[in-house]
Design a protein around this motif. Structure first.
Motif, PDB file in Angstrom:
ATOM      1  N   THR A 101     100.552   2.248  67.156  1.00  0.00           N
ATOM      2  CA  THR A 101     100.993   2.966  68.338  1.00  0.00           C
ATOM      3  C   THR A 101      99.836   3.809  68.864  1.00  0.00           C
ATOM      4  OG1 THR A 101     102.553   4.609  69.194  1.00  0.00           O
ATOM      5  CG2 THR A 101     101.850   4.846  66.921  1.00  0.00           C
ATOM      6  N   TYR A 102      99.968   4.253  70.098  1.00  0.00           N
ATOM      7  CA  TYR A 102      98.957   5.141  70.665  1.00  0.00           C
ATOM      8  C   TYR A 102      98.942   6.518  69.989  1.00  0.00           C
ATOM      9  CZ  TYR A 102      98.396   2.147  74.795  1.00  0.00           C
ATOM     10  OH  TYR A 102      98.124   1.112  75.645  1.00  0.00           O
ATOM     11  N   TYR A 103     100.114   6.917  69.485  1.00  0.00           N
ATOM     12  CA  TYR A 103     100.333   8.325  69.189  1.00  0.00           C
ATOM     13  C   TYR A 103     100.001   8.719  67.760  1.00  0.00           C
ATOM     14  CZ  TYR A 103     102.819   7.559  73.508  1.00  0.00           C
ATOM     15  OH  TYR A 103     103.139   7.190  74.781  1.00  0.00           O
ATOM     16  N   ALA A 104      99.350   9.856  67.621  1.00  0.00           N
ATOM     17  CA  ALA A 104      99.024  10.404  66.316  1.00  0.00           C
ATOM     18  C   ALA A 104     100.299  10.876  65.612  1.00  0.00           C
ATOM     19  CB  ALA A 104      98.053  11.569  66.478  1.00  0.00           C
ATOM     20  N   SER A 105     100.241  10.936  64.298  1.00  0.00           N
ATOM     21  CA  SER A 105     101.405  11.366  63.528  1.00  0.00           C
ATOM     22  C   SER A 105     100.961  11.986  62.212  1.00  0.00           C
ATOM     23  CB  SER A 105     102.337  10.194  63.245  1.00  0.00           C
ATOM     24  OG  SER A 105     103.368  10.573  62.346  1.00  0.00           O
ATOM     25  N   ARG A 106     101.719  12.981  61.770  1.00  0.00           N
ATOM     26  CA  ARG A 106     101.482  13.619  60.468  1.00  0.00           C
ATOM     27  C   ARG A 106     102.224  12.915  59.343  1.00  0.00           C
ATOM     28  NH1 ARG A 106     101.032  19.706  59.958  1.00  0.00           N
ATOM     29  NH2 ARG A 106      99.585  20.356  61.592  1.00  0.00           N
ATOM     30  N   SER A 107     103.145  12.034  59.695  1.00  0.00           N
ATOM     31  CA  SER A 107     104.032  11.443  58.694  1.00  0.00           C
ATOM     32  C   SER A 107     103.453  10.161  58.122  1.00  0.00           C
ATOM     33  CB  SER A 107     105.394  11.143  59.312  1.00  0.00           C
ATOM     34  OG  SER A 107     106.205  10.465  58.382  1.00  0.00           O
ATOM     35  N   ALA A 108     103.258  10.154  56.802  1.00  0.00           N
ATOM     36  CA  ALA A 108     102.710   8.972  56.144  1.00  0.00           C
ATOM     37  C   ALA A 108     103.632   7.765  56.308  1.00  0.00           C
ATOM     38  CB  ALA A 108     102.490   9.268  54.665  1.00  0.00           C
ATOM     39  N   ASP A 109     104.917   7.994  56.399  1.00  0.00           N
ATOM     40  CA  ASP A 109     105.880   6.897  56.526  1.00  0.00           C
ATOM     41  C   ASP A 109     105.709   6.127  57.828  1.00  0.00           C
ATOM     42  OD1 ASP A 109     108.612   8.707  54.919  1.00  0.00           O
ATOM     43  OD2 ASP A 109     106.916   7.580  54.107  1.00  0.00           O
ATOM     44  N   GLU A 110     105.044   6.709  58.791  1.00  0.00           N
ATOM     45  CA  GLU A 110     104.893   6.076  60.098  1.00  0.00           C
ATOM     46  C   GLU A 110     103.618   5.251  60.226  1.00  0.00           C
ATOM     47  OE1 GLU A 110     105.369   9.113  63.026  1.00  0.00           O
ATOM     48  OE2 GLU A 110     107.480   9.470  62.532  1.00  0.00           O
ATOM     49  N   TYR A 111     102.878   5.133  59.143  1.00  0.00           N
ATOM     50  CA  TYR A 111     101.650   4.347  59.168  1.00  0.00           C
ATOM     51  C   TYR A 111     101.892   2.973  58.552  1.00  0.00           C
ATOM     52  CZ  TYR A 111      99.077   8.317  60.865  1.00  0.00           C
ATOM     53  OH  TYR A 111      98.616   9.344  61.651  1.00  0.00           O
ATOM     54  N   ASN A 112     101.273   1.967  59.153  1.00  0.00           N
ATOM     55  CA  ASN A 112     101.546   0.587  58.787  1.00  0.00           C
ATOM     56  C   ASN A 112     100.518   0.007  57.814  1.00  0.00           C
ATOM     57  OD1 ASN A 112     102.120   0.873  62.069  1.00  0.00           O
ATOM     58  ND2 ASN A 112     103.814   0.014  60.873  1.00  0.00           N
ATOM     59  N   TYR A 113      99.289   0.490  57.878  1.00  0.00           N
ATOM     60  CA  TYR A 113      98.224  -0.093  57.066  1.00  0.00           C
ATOM     61  C   TYR A 113      97.433   1.022  56.397  1.00  0.00           C
ATOM     62  CZ  TYR A 113      99.374  -3.950  60.151  1.00  0.00           C
ATOM     63  OH  TYR A 113     100.049  -4.912  60.841  1.00  0.00           O
ATOM     64  N   TRP A 114      97.090   0.772  55.133  1.00  0.00           N
ATOM     65  CA  TRP A 114      96.412   1.774  54.329  1.00  0.00           C
ATOM     66  C   TRP A 114      95.196   1.174  53.641  1.00  0.00           C
ATOM     67  CZ3 TRP A 114      98.035   6.874  53.655  1.00  0.00           C
ATOM     68  CH2 TRP A 114      99.258   7.199  54.256  1.00  0.00           C
ATOM     69  N   GLY A 115      94.176   2.015  53.482  1.00  0.00           N
ATOM     70  CA  GLY A 115      93.035   1.634  52.687  1.00  0.00           C
ATOM     71  C   GLY A 115      93.278   1.921  51.213  1.00  0.00           C
ATOM     72  N   GLN A 116      92.302   1.566  50.399  1.00  0.00           N
ATOM     73  CA  GLN A 116      92.416   1.758  48.953  1.00  0.00           C
ATOM     74  C   GLN A 116      92.058   3.183  48.529  1.00  0.00           C
ATOM     75  OE1 GLN A 116      93.587  -0.567  46.672  1.00  0.00           O
ATOM     76  NE2 GLN A 116      94.221  -1.467  48.610  1.00  0.00           N
ATOM     77  N   GLY A 117      91.432   3.914  49.399  1.00  0.00           N
ATOM     78  CA  GLY A 117      91.095   5.296  49.085  1.00  0.00           C
ATOM     79  C   GLY A 117      89.657   5.458  48.616  1.00  0.00           C
ATOM     80  N   THR A 118      89.151   6.661  48.811  1.00  0.00           N
ATOM     81  CA  THR A 118      87.811   7.005  48.340  1.00  0.00           C
ATOM     82  C   THR A 118      87.873   8.387  47.692  1.00  0.00           C
ATOM     83  OG1 THR A 118      85.468   7.186  48.976  1.00  0.00           O
ATOM     84  CG2 THR A 118      87.079   7.989  50.576  1.00  0.00           C
ATOM     85  N   GLN A 119      87.239   8.518  46.554  1.00  0.00           N
ATOM     86  CA  GLN A 119      87.324   9.747  45.779  1.00  0.00           C
ATOM     87  C   GLN A 119      86.363  10.801  46.325  1.00  0.00           C
ATOM     88  OE1 GLN A 119      89.272  10.539  42.836  1.00  0.00           O
ATOM     89  NE2 GLN A 119      88.492  12.586  43.345  1.00  0.00           N
ATOM     90  N   VAL A 120      86.898  11.992  46.509  1.00  0.00           N
ATOM     91  CA  VAL A 120      86.091  13.158  46.861  1.00  0.00           C
ATOM     92  C   VAL A 120      86.268  14.186  45.757  1.00  0.00           C
ATOM     93  CG1 VAL A 120      85.792  15.082  48.464  1.00  0.00           C
ATOM     94  CG2 VAL A 120      86.221  12.766  49.340  1.00  0.00           C
ATOM     95  N   THR A 121      85.167  14.584  45.163  1.00  0.00           N
ATOM     96  CA  THR A 121      85.205  15.577  44.098  1.00  0.00           C
ATOM     97  C   THR A 121      84.320  16.748  44.485  1.00  0.00           C
ATOM     98  OG1 THR A 121      85.527  13.853  42.442  1.00  0.00           O
ATOM     99  CG2 THR A 121      84.834  16.019  41.657  1.00  0.00           C
ATOM    100  N   VAL A 122      84.917  17.937  44.502  1.00  0.00           N
ATOM    101  CA  VAL A 122      84.189  19.148  44.858  1.00  0.00           C
ATOM    102  C   VAL A 122      84.041  19.988  43.597  1.00  0.00           C
ATOM    103  CG1 VAL A 122      84.085  21.162  46.355  1.00  0.00           C
ATOM    104  CG2 VAL A 122      85.184  19.054  47.162  1.00  0.00           C
ATOM    105  N   SER A 123      82.817  20.262  43.240  1.00  0.00           N
ATOM    106  CA  SER A 123      82.566  21.057  42.052  1.00  0.00           C
ATOM    107  C   SER A 123      82.478  22.540  42.432  1.00  0.00           C
ATOM    108  CB  SER A 123      81.275  20.622  41.366  1.00  0.00           C
ATOM    109  OG  SER A 123      80.178  20.789  42.226  1.00  0.00           O
ATOM    110  N   SER A 124      83.076  23.346  41.605  1.00  0.00           N
ATOM    111  CA  SER A 124      83.113  24.790  41.917  1.00  0.00           C
ATOM    112  C   SER A 124      81.886  25.493  41.373  1.00  0.00           C
ATOM    113  CB  SER A 124      84.384  25.412  41.351  1.00  0.00           C
ATOM    114  OG  SER A 124      84.435  25.192  39.963  1.00  0.00           O
TER     115      SER A 124
END
Length: 124
Positions: A101-124
């Protein structure tokens, strides 16, 4: 079908910066809004940022507002997430998602396609 692939994750020190990229391929002739979500260990997946098809509307979680910036390049079918002033609590797997759709959304349920993810690690 649309394939979504994230890149750019890694290890960074607190207060540092990192830029994530998301490449969409396949039936990208349709108009897709895009979003970034994240999931920390032991926590549920949460909304981070979203952008409309045109790029004219963006929205951010309160926890990242003012630090993260989402942008897109429709000519290249890419979406980016610039993350500045990173905090330890930003550590998570970051997922890119596409919504038919054209419209942005905050809801994960409204997304149709997902990537596998990428790890972000922040060291304190």
């Amino acid at each position: 079908q649309v394939q979504v692939v994230e890149s750019g994750g890694g290890l960074v020190q607190a207060r540092g910066s990192l830029r994530l990229s998301c490449a969409a391929s396949g039936r990208t002739s349709s108009n897709y809004a895009m979003g970034w979500f994240r999931q920390a260990p032991g926590k549920e997946r949460e909304f981070v940022a979203t952008i409309s098809w045109s790029g004219g509307r963006t929205d951010y979680a309160d926890s990242v507002k003012g630090r993260f910036t989402i942008s897109r390049d429709n000519a290249k079918n890419t979406v980016s997430l610039q993350m500045n002033s990173l905090k330890f609590e930003d550590t998570a797997i970051y997922y890119c998602a596409a919504r038919r759709t054209y419209y942005a959304s905050r809801s994960a349920d409204e997304y149709n396609y997902w990537g596998q993810g990428t790890q972000v690690t922040v060291s304190s």
